[in-house]
Design an enzyme around this catalytic site. Structure first.
Site, mmCIF file in Angstrom:
data_model
loop_
_atom_site.group_PDB
_atom_site.id
_atom_site.type_symbol
_atom_site.label_atom_id
_atom_site.label_comp_id
_atom_site.label_asym_id
_atom_site.label_seq_id
_atom_site.Cartn_x
_atom_site.Cartn_y
_atom_site.Cartn_z
ATOM 1 N N GLY A 46 0.844 -1.195 0.000
ATOM 2 C CA GLY A 46 0.000 0.000 0.000
ATOM 3 C C GLY A 46 0.873 1.236 0.000
ATOM 4 N N GLN A 51 3.126 9.944 1.430
ATOM 5 C CA GLN A 51 4.440 9.290 1.577
ATOM 6 C C GLN A 51 5.408 9.669 0.458
ATOM 7 O OE1 GLN A 51 2.508 5.235 2.372
ATOM 8 N NE2 GLN A 51 4.379 5.109 3.567
ATOM 9 N N CYS A 94 6.000 -0.156 7.607
ATOM 10 C CA CYS A 94 5.645 1.037 6.853
ATOM 11 C C CYS A 94 6.849 1.451 6.017
ATOM 12 C CB CYS A 94 5.250 2.172 7.804
ATOM 13 S SG CYS A 94 4.750 3.678 6.948
ATOM 14 N N LEU A 95 6.610 1.763 4.753
ATOM 15 C CA LEU A 95 7.710 2.158 3.865
ATOM 16 C C LEU A 95 8.371 3.449 4.339
ATOM 17 C CD1 LEU A 95 6.072 1.278 0.426
ATOM 18 C CD2 LEU A 95 7.876 0.011 1.620
ATOM 19 N N HIS A 136 -4.380 1.241 7.658
ATOM 20 C CA HIS A 136 -3.027 1.815 7.736
ATOM 21 C C HIS A 136 -2.902 3.005 6.765
ATOM 22 C CE1 HIS A 136 1.548 1.157 7.932
ATOM 23 N NE2 HIS A 136 1.415 1.950 6.882
ATOM 24 N N GLU A 137 -3.408 2.850 5.540
ATOM 25 C CA GLU A 137 -3.280 3.918 4.529
ATOM 26 C C GLU A 137 -4.173 5.115 4.865
ATOM 27 O OE1 GLU A 137 -0.804 3.549 2.907
ATOM 28 O OE2 GLU A 137 -0.605 1.379 2.945
ATOM 29 N N HIS A 140 -2.594 7.278 7.307
ATOM 30 C CA HIS A 140 -1.587 8.187 6.723
ATOM 31 C C HIS A 140 -2.235 9.503 6.278
ATOM 32 C CE1 HIS A 140 2.302 6.198 6.557
ATOM 33 N NE2 HIS A 140 1.815 5.105 5.998
#
Ligand code: GNR
Ligand code: NI
Length: 179
Positions: A46, A51, A94-95, A136-137, A140
């Site tokens: 995702g 990000q 998480c990236l 999670h997204e 963000h």
């Protein structure tokens, strides 16, 4: 399409509240294509626009495993409209917080409403990894990171580690520039 740099902790832009998209036009679709390419390259399941430093309410998700057919989801202005009482725990990463993983408990199932690539209103019900990724997204988009669900001790520890690493990299760049 292009791979864009992913911003990481402690970049304060990760704490911005993303703005809604007024119209799903070609520019938004181009943004989503870049996000998908960036996500696959990372690789991740995702990615939220913030990000890559674009604080707009756009996310892409592909929960398919390596041996499965890709199934990309493009979600604009996503909103959770229902969450189950039941909770599940999942090891999240998480990236924007590379190589750090911790268990997070969230609602097991969620229903989300969003605009698709064509600007059409859609609804999906998700469970398992897709439910986790969606939550999670969407977090963000509200400046929330999965480490916010951990103890203050764990959160402070990981923020400190990334802050130190960023300082060290900045110093190394400055030293290099002086040569
Ligand atoms: O690639 C990702 N994997 C992942 C695993 C467990 C829970 C959430 C995620 S999302 C993450 C990519 C990312 O940082 N998206 O914002
Ligand atoms: Ni993330």
């Amino acid at each position: 399409m292009a791979i864009r740099p992913i911003i990481s902790l402690p970049d304060p832009r990760l704490r911005l509240k993303s703005e809604p998209i007024a119209v799903v036009d070609d520019a938004v679709r181009a943004l989503m294509d870049d996000m998908l390419e960036t996500m696959y390259d990372a690789p991740g399941i995702g990615l939220a626009a913030v990000q890559i430093g674009v604080p707009k309410r756009v996310i892409v998700i592909d929960p398919a495993k390596k041996d499965e057919e890709p199934r990309a989801l493009f979600l604009v202005n996503p909103q959770i409209v229902w969450s189950s009482e039941a909770r599940s725990s999942y090891e999240e990463g998480c990236l924007s917080i590379p190589d750090y993983y911790e268990e997070v408990e969230r609602p097991s199932k969620v229903r989300a409403r969003f605009l698709d690539r064509m600007g059409k209103l859609q609804e999906i019900e998700a469970e398992g990894v897709l439910a986790t990724a969606l939550q999670h997204e969407i977090d963000h988009l509200n400046g929330v990171l999965f480490i916010d669900y951990l103890s203050k001790l764990k959160r402070d520890r990981v923020v400190k580690k990334f802050t130190k690493a960023a300082k060290r990299e900045a110093e190394e760049r400055a030293a290099e520039a002086r040569v």
